[in-house]
Design an enzyme around this catalytic site. Structure first.
Site, PDB file in Angstrom:
ATOM      1  CB  CYS A   7      -0.952  -0.004   1.192  1.00  0.00           C
ATOM      2  SG  CYS A   7      -2.380  -1.108   0.995  1.00  0.00           S
ATOM      3  CG  HIS A  99       2.361 -10.238  -4.168  1.00  0.00           C
ATOM      4  ND1 HIS A  99       2.001 -10.213  -2.829  1.00  0.00           N
ATOM      5  CD2 HIS A  99       3.393 -11.111  -4.264  1.00  0.00           C
ATOM      6  CE1 HIS A  99       2.804 -11.025  -2.153  1.00  0.00           C
ATOM      7  NE2 HIS A  99       3.648 -11.598  -3.006  1.00  0.00           N
TER       8      HIS A  99
HETATM    9  P1  5GP Z   1       5.882 -13.263  -1.579  1.00  0.00           P
HETATM   10  O1  5GP Z   1       6.949 -14.093  -0.949  1.00  0.00           O
HETATM   11  O2  5GP Z   1       5.040 -12.549  -0.558  1.00  0.00           O
HETATM   12  O3  5GP Z   1       5.060 -13.978  -2.614  1.00  0.00           O
HETATM   13  O4  5GP Z   1       6.651 -12.153  -2.434  1.00  0.00           O
HETATM   14  C1  5GP Z   1       6.963 -10.885  -1.963  1.00  0.00           C
HETATM   15  C2  5GP Z   1       7.895 -10.275  -2.972  1.00  0.00           C
HETATM   16  O5  5GP Z   1       7.981  -8.884  -2.708  1.00  0.00           O
HETATM   17  C3  5GP Z   1       9.308 -10.836  -2.924  1.00  0.00           C
HETATM   18  O6  5GP Z   1       9.652 -11.386  -4.194  1.00  0.00           O
HETATM   19  C4  5GP Z   1      10.168  -9.624  -2.559  1.00  0.00           C
HETATM   20  O7  5GP Z   1      11.409  -9.604  -3.234  1.00  0.00           O
HETATM   21  C5  5GP Z   1       9.289  -8.454  -2.962  1.00  0.00           C
HETATM   22  N1  5GP Z   1       9.499  -7.274  -2.158  1.00  0.00           N
HETATM   23  C6  5GP Z   1       9.578  -7.213  -0.800  1.00  0.00           C
HETATM   24  N2  5GP Z   1       9.775  -5.945  -0.394  1.00  0.00           N
HETATM   25  C7  5GP Z   1       9.816  -5.187  -1.518  1.00  0.00           C
HETATM   26  C8  5GP Z   1       9.996  -3.776  -1.741  1.00  0.00           C
HETATM   27  O8  5GP Z   1      10.167  -2.967  -0.831  1.00  0.00           O
HETATM   28  N3  5GP Z   1       9.992  -3.360  -3.030  1.00  0.00           N
HETATM   29  C9  5GP Z   1       9.810  -4.216  -4.078  1.00  0.00           C
HETATM   30  N4  5GP Z   1       9.834  -3.703  -5.312  1.00  0.00           N
HETATM   31  N5  5GP Z   1       9.627  -5.546  -3.901  1.00  0.00           N
HETATM   32  C10 5GP Z   1       9.643  -6.024  -2.641  1.00  0.00           C
HETATM   33 ZN    ZN Z   2      -1.813  -3.345   1.218  1.00  0.00          ZN
END
Ligand code: 5GP
Ligand code: ZN
Length: 116
Positions: A7, A99
């Site tokens: 967010c 996401h």
């Molecule tokens: P999940 O493990 O929740 O499916 O994926 C979260 C993703 O968000 C990870 O691939 C991680 O690298 C990415 N991510 C986490 N923090 C940030 C951030 O501050 N900026 C961006 N661009 N990506 C992020």
């Molecule tokens: Zn959110």
């Protein structure tokens, strides 16, 4: 949600490398890419996980999916890509704002699902 990382990215409170934005959807590069192309498609509406999606979100999810191949191609995925939605603890979801990962590049990605 004011404390949610994604967010904050949508609001520009945390910088990101934005690829696309419309009224309902925000798209940006993953900060820790797993392949040459790795971006995230998220709804602007704070929905924590796929488990929390409801009937009213039907168009939103449809639009996110319809956008996927168009953006993937524009990012250089001319020969396919992988789409991943991690959900909850078992799914390994780390950021609790829905996401879709779009991952690709020139090389075939490693097999993710091993049978037997
Ligand atoms: P999940 O493990 O929740 O499916 O994926 C979260 C993703 O968000 C990870 O691939 C991680 O690298 C990415 N991510 C986490 N923090 C940030 C951030 O501050 N900026 C961006 N661009 N990506 C992020
Ligand atoms: Zn959110």
């Amino acid at each position: 949600m004011s404390t949610c990382l994604f967010c904050k990215i949508i609001k520009g409170e945390i910088p990101s490398s934005k690829i696309y934005e419309d009224d309902d959807i925000f798209v940006f590069n993953d900060i820790n890419p797993a392949a040459p192309v790795h971006f995230l498609i998220i709804p602007k509406l704070h929905i924590a996980t796929l488990t929390d999606v409801e009937d009213v979100n039907r168009d939103l999810l449809g639009n996110m999916l319809l956008l996927t191949p168009r953006l993937a191609e524009a990012q250089g995925c001319t020969n396919g890509f992988r789409t991943i939605v991690n959900t909850g603890h078992v799914g390994g979801q780390e950021v609790l704002h829905l996401h879709m990962h779009i991952i690709g590049g020139d090389e075939r990605l490693p097999v993710m699902i091993h049978h037997g």
